[in-house]
Design an enzyme around this catalytic site. Structure first.
Site, PDB file in Angstrom:
ATOM      1  N   ASP A   1       1.569   8.507  -3.621  1.00 12.05           N
ATOM      2  CA  ASP A   1       2.711   8.501  -2.692  1.00 12.05           C
ATOM      3  C   ASP A   1       4.003   8.003  -3.333  1.00 12.05           C
ATOM      4  O   ASP A   1       5.091   8.244  -2.818  1.00 12.05           O
ATOM      5  CB  ASP A   1       2.386   7.697  -1.434  1.00 12.05           C
TER       6      ASP A   1
ATOM      7  N   ASP B   1      -1.232   0.030  -5.792  1.00  3.72           N
ATOM      8  CA  ASP B   1      -0.063  -0.477  -5.066  1.00  3.72           C
ATOM      9  C   ASP B   1      -0.227  -1.931  -4.629  1.00  3.72           C
ATOM     10  O   ASP B   1       0.622  -2.776  -4.922  1.00  3.72           O
ATOM     11  CB  ASP B   1       0.185   0.381  -3.831  1.00  3.72           C
TER      12      ASP B   1
ATOM     13  N   HIS C   1       7.897  -1.014  -6.082  1.00  5.90           N
ATOM     14  CA  HIS C   1       7.656   0.380  -6.456  1.00  5.90           C
ATOM     15  C   HIS C   1       8.657   0.787  -7.544  1.00  5.90           C
ATOM     16  O   HIS C   1       9.524   0.018  -7.924  1.00  5.90           O
ATOM     17  CB  HIS C   1       7.840   1.295  -5.245  1.00  5.90           C
TER      18      HIS C   1
ATOM     19  N   ARG D   1       5.201  -2.426   9.537  1.00  5.72           N
ATOM     20  CA  ARG D   1       5.133  -3.886   9.608  1.00  5.72           C
ATOM     21  C   ARG D   1       5.945  -4.451  10.771  1.00  5.72           C
ATOM     22  O   ARG D   1       6.185  -5.651  10.850  1.00  5.72           O
ATOM     23  CB  ARG D   1       5.583  -4.491   8.274  1.00  5.72           C
TER      24      ARG D   1
ATOM     25  N   SER E   1       5.568   4.035   0.873  1.00  9.72           N
ATOM     26  CA  SER E   1       4.429   4.660   1.555  1.00  9.72           C
ATOM     27  C   SER E   1       4.846   5.442   2.790  1.00  9.72           C
ATOM     28  O   SER E   1       4.281   6.491   3.084  1.00  9.72           O
ATOM     29  CB  SER E   1       3.444   3.587   2.012  1.00  9.72           C
TER      30      SER E   1
HETATM   31  O1  LIG Z   1       5.238  -3.007   2.843  1.00  9.31           O
HETATM   32  C1  LIG Z   1       4.933  -3.129   1.663  1.00  9.31           C
HETATM   33  O2  LIG Z   1       3.829  -3.561   1.289  1.00  9.31           O
HETATM   34  C2  LIG Z   1       5.973  -2.797   0.625  1.00  9.31           C
HETATM   35  O3  LIG Z   1       7.229  -3.172   1.089  1.00  9.31           O
HETATM   36  C3  LIG Z   1       6.002  -1.344   0.351  1.00  9.31           C
HETATM   37  O4  LIG Z   1       4.737  -0.858   0.011  1.00  9.31           O
HETATM   38  P1  LIG Z   1       4.170   0.509   0.601  1.00  9.31           P
HETATM   39  O5  LIG Z   1       5.348   1.392   0.848  1.00  9.31           O
HETATM   40  O6  LIG Z   1       3.295   1.030  -0.512  1.00  9.31           O
HETATM   41  O7  LIG Z   1       3.397   0.185   1.815  1.00  9.31           O
HETATM   42 MN   LIG Z   2       2.362   3.327  -0.938  1.00 12.47          MN
HETATM   43 MN   LIG Z   3       3.655  -0.615  -1.910  1.00  9.02          MN
END
Ligand SMILES: O=C(O)[C@H](O)COP(=O)(O)O
Ligand SMILES: [Mn+2]
Ligand SMILES: [Mn+2]
Length: 563
Positions: free
Chosen positions: A471, A430, A501, A289, A81
Protein backbone atom coordinates in the site's frame (compact mmCIF):
# COMPACT_ATOMS: atom_id res chain seq x y z
CA UNK A 1 -23.43 8.07 -16.04
CA UNK A 2 -27.20 8.51 -15.73
CA UNK A 3 -28.60 6.43 -12.91
CA UNK A 4 -31.28 4.93 -15.19
CA UNK A 5 -28.71 3.14 -17.31
CA UNK A 6 -26.50 2.13 -14.41
CA UNK A 7 -25.92 -1.56 -13.94
CA UNK A 8 -23.72 -3.52 -11.58
CA UNK A 9 -23.21 -6.12 -14.28
CA UNK A 10 -19.64 -6.21 -15.53
CA UNK A 11 -18.86 -7.20 -19.10
CA UNK A 12 -17.05 -10.49 -19.59
CA UNK A 13 -13.37 -10.19 -20.29
CA UNK A 14 -12.87 -11.33 -23.90
CA UNK A 15 -9.86 -13.50 -23.10
CA UNK A 16 -9.67 -14.22 -19.40
CA UNK A 17 -11.70 -16.93 -17.66
CA UNK A 18 -13.96 -16.62 -14.64
CA UNK A 19 -13.93 -18.62 -11.43
CA UNK A 20 -10.20 -18.63 -10.88
CA UNK A 21 -9.14 -18.36 -7.28
CA UNK A 22 -7.25 -15.09 -6.96
CA UNK A 23 -5.11 -14.45 -3.88
CA UNK A 24 -4.59 -10.75 -3.31
CA UNK A 25 -1.79 -9.98 -0.89
CA UNK A 26 -1.08 -6.47 0.38
CA UNK A 27 2.21 -6.14 2.20
CA UNK A 28 1.75 -3.12 4.40
CA UNK A 29 4.65 -0.67 4.25
CA UNK A 30 6.73 -2.53 1.65
CA UNK A 31 8.32 -0.23 -0.91
CA UNK A 32 11.13 -0.62 -3.40
CA UNK A 33 14.32 1.34 -2.70
CA UNK A 34 18.04 1.24 -3.26
CA UNK A 35 19.61 -1.70 -1.47
CA UNK A 36 21.62 -0.57 1.57
CA UNK A 37 21.91 -1.26 5.27
CA UNK A 38 18.84 0.84 6.11
CA UNK A 39 16.67 -1.03 3.64
CA UNK A 40 15.26 -3.72 5.91
CA UNK A 41 13.61 -5.55 3.02
CA UNK A 42 16.99 -5.81 1.32
CA UNK A 43 18.78 -6.87 4.51
CA UNK A 44 16.14 -9.46 5.40
CA UNK A 45 16.05 -12.88 3.87
CA UNK A 46 13.06 -12.60 1.52
CA UNK A 47 13.36 -15.43 -1.01
CA UNK A 48 9.70 -15.41 -2.02
CA UNK A 49 9.49 -11.73 -2.83
CA UNK A 50 12.90 -11.95 -4.53
CA UNK A 51 11.68 -14.76 -6.74
CA UNK A 52 8.65 -12.71 -7.81
CA UNK A 53 10.92 -9.86 -8.84
CA UNK A 54 12.66 -12.19 -11.25
CA UNK A 55 9.44 -12.10 -13.29
CA UNK A 56 10.12 -8.46 -14.28
CA UNK A 57 9.08 -6.79 -16.48
CA UNK A 58 6.32 -9.13 -17.62
CA UNK A 59 4.92 -10.18 -14.25
CA UNK A 60 6.60 -7.86 -11.77
CA UNK A 61 6.63 -4.11 -11.88
CA UNK A 62 6.51 -1.06 -9.67
CA UNK A 63 3.47 1.12 -9.09
CA UNK A 64 3.18 4.57 -7.62
CA UNK A 65 1.84 4.72 -4.09
CA UNK A 66 2.26 8.33 -2.96
CA UNK A 67 1.27 11.88 -3.83
CA UNK A 68 -1.19 12.59 -6.60
CA UNK A 69 -1.35 8.95 -7.69
CA UNK A 70 -3.36 8.30 -4.52
CA UNK A 71 -5.24 11.61 -4.33
CA UNK A 72 -2.91 13.47 -1.96
CA UNK A 73 -2.27 17.20 -2.39
CA UNK A 74 1.35 17.11 -3.58
CA UNK A 75 4.13 14.81 -4.78
CA UNK A 76 5.85 15.40 -1.44
CA UNK A 77 3.08 13.56 0.40
CA UNK A 78 4.06 10.05 1.35
CA UNK A 79 1.54 7.30 0.86
CA UNK A 80 -0.48 5.84 3.68
CA UNK A 81 -2.82 2.97 4.36
CA UNK A 82 -6.05 4.88 3.98
CA UNK A 83 -5.34 6.38 0.58
CA UNK A 84 -3.45 3.27 -0.56
CA UNK A 85 -6.21 0.81 0.23
CA UNK A 86 -8.87 3.24 -1.01
CA UNK A 87 -7.08 3.39 -4.36
CA UNK A 88 -6.49 -0.36 -4.50
CA UNK A 89 -10.13 -1.12 -3.79
CA UNK A 90 -11.85 1.72 -5.62
CA UNK A 91 -9.83 1.69 -8.83
CA UNK A 92 -10.05 5.45 -9.17
CA UNK A 93 -8.15 8.37 -7.69
CA UNK A 94 -10.21 10.49 -5.31
CA UNK A 95 -9.17 13.80 -3.83
CA UNK A 96 -8.53 12.62 -0.29
CA UNK A 97 -9.28 14.18 3.10
CA UNK A 98 -6.05 16.20 3.21
CA UNK A 99 -6.87 17.86 -0.10
CA UNK A 100 -10.56 18.36 0.64
CA UNK A 101 -9.80 20.10 3.93
CA UNK A 102 -7.18 22.29 2.22
CA UNK A 103 -9.74 23.37 -0.36
CA UNK A 104 -12.49 24.01 2.20
CA UNK A 105 -10.15 26.13 4.32
CA UNK A 106 -8.72 28.05 1.38
CA UNK A 107 -12.13 28.91 -0.04
CA UNK A 108 -13.68 29.56 3.36
CA UNK A 109 -16.45 27.06 2.54
CA UNK A 110 -15.67 25.20 5.73
CA UNK A 111 -17.28 28.06 7.67
CA UNK A 112 -20.44 28.00 5.58
CA UNK A 113 -21.13 24.31 6.01
CA UNK A 114 -23.64 22.69 8.33
CA UNK A 115 -20.94 21.31 10.62
CA UNK A 116 -19.31 24.62 11.42
CA UNK A 117 -22.67 26.34 11.86
CA UNK A 118 -23.62 23.62 14.32
CA UNK A 119 -20.56 24.08 16.54
CA UNK A 120 -20.66 27.84 16.07
CA UNK A 121 -23.81 27.94 18.22
CA UNK A 122 -21.66 27.17 21.27
CA UNK A 123 -19.07 29.91 20.69
CA UNK A 124 -20.94 32.60 22.59
CA UNK A 125 -21.16 30.82 25.92
CA UNK A 126 -19.11 27.66 25.63
CA UNK A 127 -15.55 26.61 24.90
CA UNK A 128 -14.36 25.28 21.54
CA UNK A 129 -12.18 22.20 22.02
CA UNK A 130 -9.95 20.98 19.21
CA UNK A 131 -8.59 17.47 19.61
CA UNK A 132 -6.10 15.88 17.22
CA UNK A 133 -2.69 14.86 15.99
CA UNK A 134 -0.20 17.71 16.17
CA UNK A 135 2.31 17.40 13.32
CA UNK A 136 2.86 18.11 9.67
CA UNK A 137 2.96 14.42 8.76
CA UNK A 138 -0.08 14.86 6.55
CA UNK A 139 -1.34 11.32 7.12
CA UNK A 140 -4.05 11.98 9.71
CA UNK A 141 -3.98 15.76 10.10
CA UNK A 142 -1.82 18.79 9.43
CA UNK A 143 -0.62 21.54 11.71
CA UNK A 144 -1.21 24.25 9.08
CA UNK A 145 -4.85 23.20 8.85
CA UNK A 146 -5.19 23.46 12.64
CA UNK A 147 -3.63 26.93 12.48
CA UNK A 148 -6.10 28.05 9.83
CA UNK A 149 -9.00 26.59 11.77
CA UNK A 150 -7.93 28.42 14.92
CA UNK A 151 -7.81 31.67 13.00
CA UNK A 152 -11.18 30.98 11.38
CA UNK A 153 -12.79 30.04 14.69
CA UNK A 154 -11.57 33.31 16.19
CA UNK A 155 -12.93 35.26 13.21
CA UNK A 156 -16.24 33.50 13.64
CA UNK A 157 -16.61 34.40 17.27
CA UNK A 158 -14.86 31.72 19.35
CA UNK A 159 -14.03 33.30 22.69
CA UNK A 160 -12.55 30.41 24.57
CA UNK A 161 -10.50 27.73 22.84
CA UNK A 162 -8.79 24.66 24.27
CA UNK A 163 -6.51 22.43 22.22
CA UNK A 164 -5.93 18.81 23.20
CA UNK A 165 -2.77 17.72 21.45
CA UNK A 166 -1.66 14.24 20.45
CA UNK A 167 2.05 14.07 19.79
CA UNK A 168 3.20 12.20 16.69
CA UNK A 169 6.74 10.84 16.11
CA UNK A 170 5.29 8.18 13.77
CA UNK A 171 4.55 10.11 10.58
CA UNK A 172 7.33 12.59 11.48
CA UNK A 173 10.63 12.32 13.31
CA UNK A 174 10.62 11.33 16.96
CA UNK A 175 11.38 14.39 19.05
CA UNK A 176 9.68 16.80 16.67
CA UNK A 177 6.74 17.14 19.09
CA UNK A 178 8.53 19.86 21.06
CA UNK A 179 8.76 22.13 18.03
CA UNK A 180 5.15 21.53 17.06
CA UNK A 181 3.93 22.36 20.56
CA UNK A 182 6.07 25.51 20.58
CA UNK A 183 4.59 26.60 17.26
CA UNK A 184 1.08 26.01 18.53
CA UNK A 185 1.80 27.86 21.80
CA UNK A 186 3.00 30.78 19.76
CA UNK A 187 -0.23 30.84 17.73
CA UNK A 188 -2.33 30.59 20.86
CA UNK A 189 -0.47 33.46 22.50
CA UNK A 190 -1.23 35.60 19.44
CA UNK A 191 -4.90 34.70 19.83
CA UNK A 192 -4.69 35.67 23.51
CA UNK A 193 -3.35 39.07 22.47
CA UNK A 194 -6.54 39.44 20.46
CA UNK A 195 -8.62 38.72 23.53
CA UNK A 196 -9.34 35.03 23.02
CA UNK A 197 -8.87 32.81 26.04
CA UNK A 198 -6.86 30.18 24.16
CA UNK A 199 -4.70 27.44 25.68
CA UNK A 200 -3.48 23.91 25.28
CA UNK A 201 -5.49 21.87 27.79
CA UNK A 202 -4.13 18.34 27.57
CA UNK A 203 -1.87 16.03 25.62
CA UNK A 204 -0.38 12.61 25.17
CA UNK A 205 1.31 10.39 22.60
CA UNK A 206 -0.89 9.25 19.74
CA UNK A 207 -0.26 5.52 20.25
CA UNK A 208 -0.99 5.65 23.97
CA UNK A 209 -3.67 8.29 24.10
CA UNK A 210 -6.85 8.48 21.97
CA UNK A 211 -5.73 7.26 18.54
CA UNK A 212 -6.34 3.52 18.76
CA UNK A 213 -8.05 1.91 15.79
CA UNK A 214 -10.39 -0.95 14.98
CA UNK A 215 -11.20 -1.37 18.68
CA UNK A 216 -7.83 -2.93 19.42
CA UNK A 217 -7.48 -1.33 22.85
CA UNK A 218 -10.17 0.90 24.33
CA UNK A 219 -7.93 1.83 27.24
CA UNK A 220 -6.06 4.09 24.79
CA UNK A 221 -9.24 6.05 24.12
CA UNK A 222 -10.14 6.07 27.80
CA UNK A 223 -6.80 7.69 28.71
CA UNK A 224 -7.64 10.45 26.25
CA UNK A 225 -11.18 10.80 27.55
CA UNK A 226 -9.96 11.17 31.11
CA UNK A 227 -7.53 13.93 30.14
CA UNK A 228 -9.61 15.75 27.54
CA UNK A 229 -13.12 15.47 28.99
CA UNK A 230 -12.59 14.89 32.70
CA UNK A 231 -9.40 16.93 33.01
CA UNK A 232 -7.67 14.05 34.79
CA UNK A 233 -4.24 12.60 34.01
CA UNK A 234 -1.30 11.18 35.95
CA UNK A 235 0.89 14.11 34.89
CA UNK A 236 0.05 17.74 35.51
CA UNK A 237 1.99 20.69 34.13
CA UNK A 238 1.50 24.41 33.85
CA UNK A 239 2.79 24.48 30.26
CA UNK A 240 2.54 22.04 27.39
CA UNK A 241 6.08 22.71 26.16
CA UNK A 242 7.37 21.84 29.60
CA UNK A 243 5.12 18.76 29.68
CA UNK A 244 6.45 17.37 26.43
CA UNK A 245 10.08 18.14 27.27
CA UNK A 246 9.85 16.61 30.76
CA UNK A 247 7.93 13.54 29.72
CA UNK A 248 10.39 12.87 26.92
CA UNK A 249 13.20 12.71 29.47
CA UNK A 250 11.84 9.47 30.93
CA UNK A 251 13.93 6.61 29.46
CA UNK A 252 12.32 4.67 26.61
CA UNK A 253 9.61 7.22 25.98
CA UNK A 254 8.98 8.67 22.56
CA UNK A 255 6.57 11.13 21.02
CA UNK A 256 4.28 8.29 19.95
CA UNK A 257 3.96 6.94 23.48
CA UNK A 258 4.00 10.01 25.76
CA UNK A 259 1.76 9.44 28.78
CA UNK A 260 -1.34 11.63 29.11
CA UNK A 261 -1.02 14.99 30.79
CA UNK A 262 -3.28 17.90 31.63
CA UNK A 263 -2.42 21.55 31.92
CA UNK A 264 -3.41 23.04 35.26
CA UNK A 265 -3.76 26.59 36.56
CA UNK A 266 -1.93 27.90 39.60
CA UNK A 267 -4.49 26.28 41.89
CA UNK A 268 -3.80 22.92 40.30
CA UNK A 269 -7.12 22.87 38.46
CA UNK A 270 -7.30 21.52 34.90
CA UNK A 271 -7.65 24.43 32.48
CA UNK A 272 -9.84 22.74 29.91
CA UNK A 273 -12.13 19.83 30.73
CA UNK A 274 -15.02 19.42 28.31
CA UNK A 275 -18.33 20.39 29.89
CA UNK A 276 -21.99 20.88 28.97
CA UNK A 277 -22.49 23.55 26.34
CA UNK A 278 -19.01 23.21 24.79
CA UNK A 279 -18.19 22.52 21.15
CA UNK A 280 -15.69 19.81 20.18
CA UNK A 281 -13.95 19.18 16.86
CA UNK A 282 -11.69 16.22 16.21
CA UNK A 283 -9.32 17.81 13.71
CA UNK A 284 -7.95 14.64 12.04
CA UNK A 285 -9.31 14.01 8.58
CA UNK A 286 -8.28 10.38 8.44
CA UNK A 287 -10.90 8.00 9.70
CA UNK A 288 -9.41 4.88 11.23
CA UNK A 289 -7.95 6.36 14.38
CA UNK A 290 -10.88 8.76 14.96
CA UNK A 291 -13.79 6.33 14.85
CA UNK A 292 -13.37 5.18 18.45
CA UNK A 293 -13.16 8.64 20.01
CA UNK A 294 -16.02 9.75 17.77
CA UNK A 295 -18.17 6.98 19.22
CA UNK A 296 -17.25 8.01 22.75
CA UNK A 297 -18.08 11.66 22.05
CA UNK A 298 -21.27 11.00 20.12
CA UNK A 299 -23.05 7.88 21.33
CA UNK A 300 -25.58 8.25 24.15
CA UNK A 301 -25.36 4.51 24.75
CA UNK A 302 -21.78 3.49 25.10
CA UNK A 303 -20.30 0.64 27.11
CA UNK A 304 -16.64 0.46 26.08
CA UNK A 305 -15.43 2.20 29.22
CA UNK A 306 -16.92 4.26 32.02
CA UNK A 307 -17.08 7.80 30.72
CA UNK A 308 -17.99 9.05 34.25
CA UNK A 309 -19.54 12.14 32.67
CA UNK A 310 -21.13 12.42 29.22
CA UNK A 311 -21.27 16.16 28.62
CA UNK A 312 -23.92 17.65 26.37
CA UNK A 313 -21.72 19.05 23.64
CA UNK A 314 -21.88 20.00 20.00
CA UNK A 315 -19.44 17.63 18.38
CA UNK A 316 -18.19 17.65 14.78
CA UNK A 317 -15.48 15.66 13.05
CA UNK A 318 -13.16 17.34 10.58
CA UNK A 319 -14.70 14.78 8.21
CA UNK A 320 -17.39 12.18 8.61
CA UNK A 321 -15.30 9.14 9.48
CA UNK A 322 -17.72 6.33 8.66
CA UNK A 323 -20.30 6.82 5.94
CA UNK A 324 -22.19 3.65 6.80
CA UNK A 325 -22.50 4.47 10.50
CA UNK A 326 -22.93 8.18 9.66
CA UNK A 327 -20.31 8.86 12.32
CA UNK A 328 -20.05 11.55 13.45
CA UNK A 329 -23.35 13.01 12.39
CA UNK A 330 -21.85 16.50 12.15
CA UNK A 331 -18.64 17.26 10.28
CA UNK A 332 -16.86 20.27 8.82
CA UNK A 333 -15.86 18.84 5.44
CA UNK A 334 -17.61 16.18 3.38
CA UNK A 335 -15.45 13.09 2.89
CA UNK A 336 -14.58 11.83 -0.59
CA UNK A 337 -17.58 9.97 -1.94
CA UNK A 338 -15.97 6.72 -2.82
CA UNK A 339 -18.63 4.62 -4.46
CA UNK A 340 -18.88 1.61 -6.78
CA UNK A 341 -15.73 0.03 -5.38
CA UNK A 342 -14.34 -3.13 -6.98
CA UNK A 343 -15.44 -5.14 -3.95
CA UNK A 344 -19.05 -4.12 -4.43
CA UNK A 345 -18.94 -4.79 -8.17
CA UNK A 346 -17.37 -8.19 -7.75
CA UNK A 347 -19.92 -9.27 -5.18
CA UNK A 348 -22.70 -8.25 -7.58
CA UNK A 349 -21.04 -10.36 -10.25
CA UNK A 350 -20.85 -13.55 -8.23
CA UNK A 351 -17.29 -13.27 -6.93
CA UNK A 352 -17.11 -14.77 -3.45
CA UNK A 353 -14.65 -12.90 -1.28
CA UNK A 354 -12.64 -13.66 1.82
CA UNK A 355 -10.67 -10.91 3.55
CA UNK A 356 -8.39 -11.22 6.55
CA UNK A 357 -5.86 -9.36 8.63
CA UNK A 358 -5.11 -8.90 12.27
CA UNK A 359 -6.93 -6.20 14.23
CA UNK A 360 -4.49 -3.36 13.63
CA UNK A 361 -4.90 -3.68 9.87
CA UNK A 362 -8.27 -5.44 9.65
CA UNK A 363 -10.13 -2.31 8.60
CA UNK A 364 -7.53 -1.69 5.91
CA UNK A 365 -8.58 -4.72 3.82
CA UNK A 366 -12.26 -4.23 4.61
CA UNK A 367 -13.26 -0.68 5.58
CA UNK A 368 -10.63 1.25 3.57
CA UNK A 369 -10.73 -1.27 0.74
CA UNK A 370 -14.48 -0.75 0.45
CA UNK A 371 -14.27 3.04 0.32
CA UNK A 372 -14.43 3.78 4.07
CA UNK A 373 -17.51 1.66 4.52
CA UNK A 374 -17.92 -0.84 7.32
CA UNK A 375 -19.63 -4.20 7.04
CA UNK A 376 -20.40 -6.56 4.20
CA UNK A 377 -21.96 -5.70 0.86
CA UNK A 378 -23.56 -9.14 0.91
CA UNK A 379 -22.87 -11.43 3.87
CA UNK A 380 -23.73 -14.47 1.78
CA UNK A 381 -20.91 -13.72 -0.64
CA UNK A 382 -18.26 -12.43 1.76
CA UNK A 383 -16.41 -13.51 4.84
CA UNK A 384 -14.13 -11.14 6.75
CA UNK A 385 -11.89 -12.63 9.43
CA UNK A 386 -10.10 -10.57 12.04
CA UNK A 387 -7.26 -12.15 13.99
CA UNK A 388 -6.89 -10.37 17.34
CA UNK A 389 -3.68 -8.33 17.49
CA UNK A 390 -1.55 -8.21 20.58
CA UNK A 391 -2.39 -5.04 22.43
CA UNK A 392 -0.43 -2.92 24.83
CA UNK A 393 2.93 -3.65 23.15
CA UNK A 394 5.08 -1.95 20.58
CA UNK A 395 5.51 -4.36 17.71
CA UNK A 396 9.31 -4.38 17.72
CA UNK A 397 9.03 -6.77 20.67
CA UNK A 398 6.83 -9.08 18.61
CA UNK A 399 7.84 -8.45 14.99
CA UNK A 400 6.22 -11.63 13.76
CA UNK A 401 2.87 -10.19 14.75
CA UNK A 402 0.12 -12.47 13.41
CA UNK A 403 1.50 -12.80 9.88
CA UNK A 404 1.67 -16.56 9.90
CA UNK A 405 -1.82 -16.87 11.37
CA UNK A 406 -3.16 -14.55 8.67
CA UNK A 407 -1.39 -16.62 6.01
CA UNK A 408 -2.81 -19.83 7.44
CA UNK A 409 -6.33 -18.42 7.39
CA UNK A 410 -5.79 -17.34 3.79
CA UNK A 411 -4.34 -20.74 2.91
CA UNK A 412 -7.38 -22.50 4.41
CA UNK A 413 -9.73 -20.16 2.58
CA UNK A 414 -7.93 -20.86 -0.70
CA UNK A 415 -7.84 -24.61 -0.20
CA UNK A 416 -11.54 -24.65 0.78
CA UNK A 417 -12.26 -23.45 -2.78
CA UNK A 418 -15.23 -21.55 -1.36
CA UNK A 419 -13.94 -18.14 -2.45
CA UNK A 420 -12.85 -16.56 -5.71
CA UNK A 421 -10.91 -13.78 -4.06
CA UNK A 422 -8.82 -14.24 -0.93
CA UNK A 423 -7.48 -10.90 0.22
CA UNK A 424 -5.09 -10.21 3.07
CA UNK A 425 -3.02 -7.44 4.57
CA UNK A 426 0.30 -8.47 6.11
CA UNK A 427 1.14 -5.68 8.58
CA UNK A 428 4.71 -6.44 9.65
CA UNK A 429 6.86 -4.18 7.48
CA UNK A 430 4.71 -1.22 8.38
CA UNK A 431 3.88 -1.72 12.04
CA UNK A 432 7.40 -2.71 13.00
CA UNK A 433 8.90 -0.11 10.66
CA UNK A 434 7.01 2.58 12.58
CA UNK A 435 8.88 1.64 15.75
CA UNK A 436 12.16 2.67 14.13
CA UNK A 437 13.79 -0.56 15.34
CA UNK A 438 15.88 -1.69 12.39
CA UNK A 439 16.74 -5.16 13.67
CA UNK A 440 13.14 -5.93 14.49
CA UNK A 441 12.01 -4.60 11.12
CA UNK A 442 14.38 -7.01 9.37
CA UNK A 443 12.71 -9.86 11.25
CA UNK A 444 9.32 -8.42 10.35
CA UNK A 445 10.16 -8.44 6.64
CA UNK A 446 11.43 -12.01 6.77
CA UNK A 447 8.22 -13.18 8.42
CA UNK A 448 6.03 -11.30 5.95
CA UNK A 449 7.92 -13.04 3.15
CA UNK A 450 7.28 -16.43 4.77
CA UNK A 451 3.60 -15.57 5.00
CA UNK A 452 3.54 -14.76 1.29
CA UNK A 453 5.09 -18.14 0.59
CA UNK A 454 2.37 -19.97 2.53
CA UNK A 455 -0.27 -18.18 0.48
CA UNK A 456 1.47 -18.75 -2.87
CA UNK A 457 1.90 -22.45 -2.07
CA UNK A 458 -1.85 -22.70 -1.57
CA UNK A 459 -2.46 -20.87 -4.85
CA UNK A 460 -0.20 -23.40 -6.53
CA UNK A 461 -2.26 -26.28 -5.13
CA UNK A 462 -5.59 -24.99 -6.42
CA UNK A 463 -4.32 -23.80 -9.80
CA UNK A 464 -5.03 -20.20 -8.85
CA UNK A 465 -3.67 -16.75 -9.55
CA UNK A 466 -1.86 -14.37 -7.24
CA UNK A 467 -1.49 -10.63 -7.08
CA UNK A 468 1.08 -9.41 -4.57
CA UNK A 469 1.49 -5.73 -3.87
CA UNK A 470 1.81 -3.15 -1.08
CA UNK A 471 0.00 0.00 0.00
CA UNK A 472 3.03 2.33 0.44
CA UNK A 473 6.65 2.21 1.49
CA UNK A 474 8.05 2.05 5.00
CA UNK A 475 10.48 -0.79 5.84
CA UNK A 476 12.63 -0.23 2.74
CA UNK A 477 14.13 2.94 4.17
CA UNK A 478 14.64 3.57 7.85
CA UNK A 479 16.70 6.78 7.82
CA UNK A 480 15.95 10.39 7.21
CA UNK A 481 17.82 11.48 4.10
CA UNK A 482 19.10 14.75 2.74
CA UNK A 483 18.54 16.10 -0.77
CA UNK A 484 21.24 13.92 -2.27
CA UNK A 485 19.94 10.83 -0.54
CA UNK A 486 22.58 10.84 2.18
CA UNK A 487 21.53 9.81 5.72
CA UNK A 488 21.11 12.84 7.98
CA UNK A 489 23.00 12.71 11.27
CA UNK A 490 21.81 14.17 14.56
CA UNK A 491 23.99 16.32 16.80
CA UNK A 492 25.61 13.22 18.33
CA UNK A 493 26.59 11.89 14.91
CA UNK A 494 23.95 9.16 14.85
CA UNK A 495 21.69 8.64 11.85
CA UNK A 496 18.20 10.00 12.28
CA UNK A 497 15.83 7.09 12.28
CA UNK A 498 12.83 7.37 10.00
CA UNK A 499 9.72 5.93 11.60
CA UNK A 500 7.39 7.14 8.87
CA UNK A 501 6.29 5.94 5.46
CA UNK A 502 8.21 6.90 2.33
CA UNK A 503 7.63 8.23 -1.16
CA UNK A 504 8.84 5.00 -2.77
CA UNK A 505 6.90 2.97 -5.32
CA UNK A 506 5.73 -0.51 -4.39
CA UNK A 507 6.01 -3.82 -6.19
CA UNK A 508 3.14 -5.47 -8.02
CA UNK A 509 3.54 -9.10 -9.00
CA UNK A 510 1.14 -11.44 -10.78
CA UNK A 511 1.43 -15.13 -11.43
CA UNK A 512 0.29 -18.59 -10.41
CA UNK A 513 -0.61 -21.70 -12.40
CA UNK A 514 -4.06 -20.30 -13.17
CA UNK A 515 -2.75 -17.22 -14.92
CA UNK A 516 -3.72 -17.45 -18.57
CA UNK A 517 -0.63 -17.84 -20.77
CA UNK A 518 0.21 -14.61 -22.52
CA UNK A 519 -0.91 -12.35 -19.67
CA UNK A 520 1.74 -9.75 -18.94
CA UNK A 521 2.08 -6.17 -17.82
CA UNK A 522 1.44 -3.54 -20.45
CA UNK A 523 4.36 -1.34 -21.33
CA UNK A 524 2.36 1.78 -22.04
CA UNK A 525 1.53 2.64 -18.42
CA UNK A 526 4.91 3.24 -16.81
CA UNK A 527 3.35 5.68 -14.32
CA UNK A 528 0.67 3.25 -13.21
CA UNK A 529 -0.31 3.50 -9.57
CA UNK A 530 -2.27 1.65 -6.95
CA UNK A 531 -5.55 2.77 -8.49
CA UNK A 532 -4.76 0.70 -11.59
CA UNK A 533 -4.73 -2.50 -9.57
CA UNK A 534 -8.53 -2.82 -9.22
CA UNK A 535 -9.13 -3.08 -12.97
CA UNK A 536 -6.23 -5.52 -13.19
CA UNK A 537 -7.79 -7.73 -10.53
CA UNK A 538 -11.24 -7.54 -12.11
CA UNK A 539 -9.67 -8.81 -15.35
CA UNK A 540 -8.08 -11.69 -13.48
CA UNK A 541 -11.55 -12.59 -12.22
CA UNK A 542 -12.70 -12.67 -15.87
CA UNK A 543 -14.39 -9.26 -16.08
CA UNK A 544 -13.81 -5.97 -17.80
CA UNK A 545 -13.55 -3.09 -15.36
CA UNK A 546 -16.07 -0.23 -15.51
CA UNK A 547 -15.06 2.39 -18.06
CA UNK A 548 -14.34 5.09 -15.49
CA UNK A 549 -11.83 2.96 -13.59
CA UNK A 550 -8.12 3.62 -14.01
CA UNK A 551 -6.94 1.30 -16.78
CA UNK A 552 -5.82 -2.25 -16.24
CA UNK A 553 -2.09 -2.89 -16.12
CA UNK A 554 -2.26 -6.20 -17.96
CA UNK A 555 -2.72 -7.31 -21.52
CA UNK A 556 -3.17 -10.74 -23.02
CA UNK A 557 -0.81 -11.50 -25.86
CA UNK A 558 -0.66 -14.61 -28.00
CA UNK A 559 2.58 -15.44 -26.28
CA UNK A 560 4.87 -14.79 -29.25
CA UNK A 561 7.92 -12.66 -28.52
CA UNK A 562 7.59 -8.92 -28.85
CA UNK A 563 10.16 -7.41 -31.24
O1 LIG B 1 -1.75 5.43 11.70
C1 LIG B 1 -0.61 5.01 11.56
O2 LIG B 1 -0.20 3.98 12.11
C2 LIG B 1 0.35 5.83 10.73
O3 LIG B 1 0.10 7.18 10.93
C3 LIG B 1 0.19 5.53 9.29
O4 LIG B 1 0.29 4.16 9.03
P1 LIG B 1 -0.71 3.42 8.04
O5 LIG B 1 -1.13 4.42 7.02
O6 LIG B 1 0.14 2.32 7.45
O7 LIG B 1 -1.82 2.88 8.85
MN1 LIG C 1 -0.18 0.91 5.40
MN1 LIG D 1 1.98 2.82 8.53
Amino acid sequence: MGSSEFSWKLADHPKLPKDKIVALVVLDGWGEATPNQYNCIHVADTPTMDSLKKGAPEKWRLVRAHGKAVGLPTEDDMGNSEVGHNALGAGRIYAQGAKLVDLALASGKIYEGEGFKYINESFETGTLHLIGLLSDGGVHSRLDQLQLLLKGAFEHGAKRIRVHVLTDGRDVLDGSSVGFVETLENDLSRLREKGVDAQIASGGGRMYVTMDRYENDWSVVKRGWDAQVLGEAPHKFSSAVEAVKKLREVPNTSDQYLPPFVIVDKNGKAVGPIVDGDAVVTINYRADRMVMIAKALEYENFDKFDRVRFPKIRYAGMLQYDGELKLPSHYLVSPPEIERTSGEYLVHNGVRTFACSETVKFGHVTFFWNGNRSGYFNPEMEEYVEIPSDSGITFNVQPKMKALEIAEKARDAILSRKFHQVRVNLPNGDMVGHTGDIEATVVACKVADEAVKTILDAVEQVGGVYVVTADHGNAEDMVKRGKKGEPILDKNGNVQILTSHTLEPVPLAIGGPGLTPGVRFRKDLPDGGLANVAATVMNLHGFEAPSDYEPTLIEVTDGSPDF
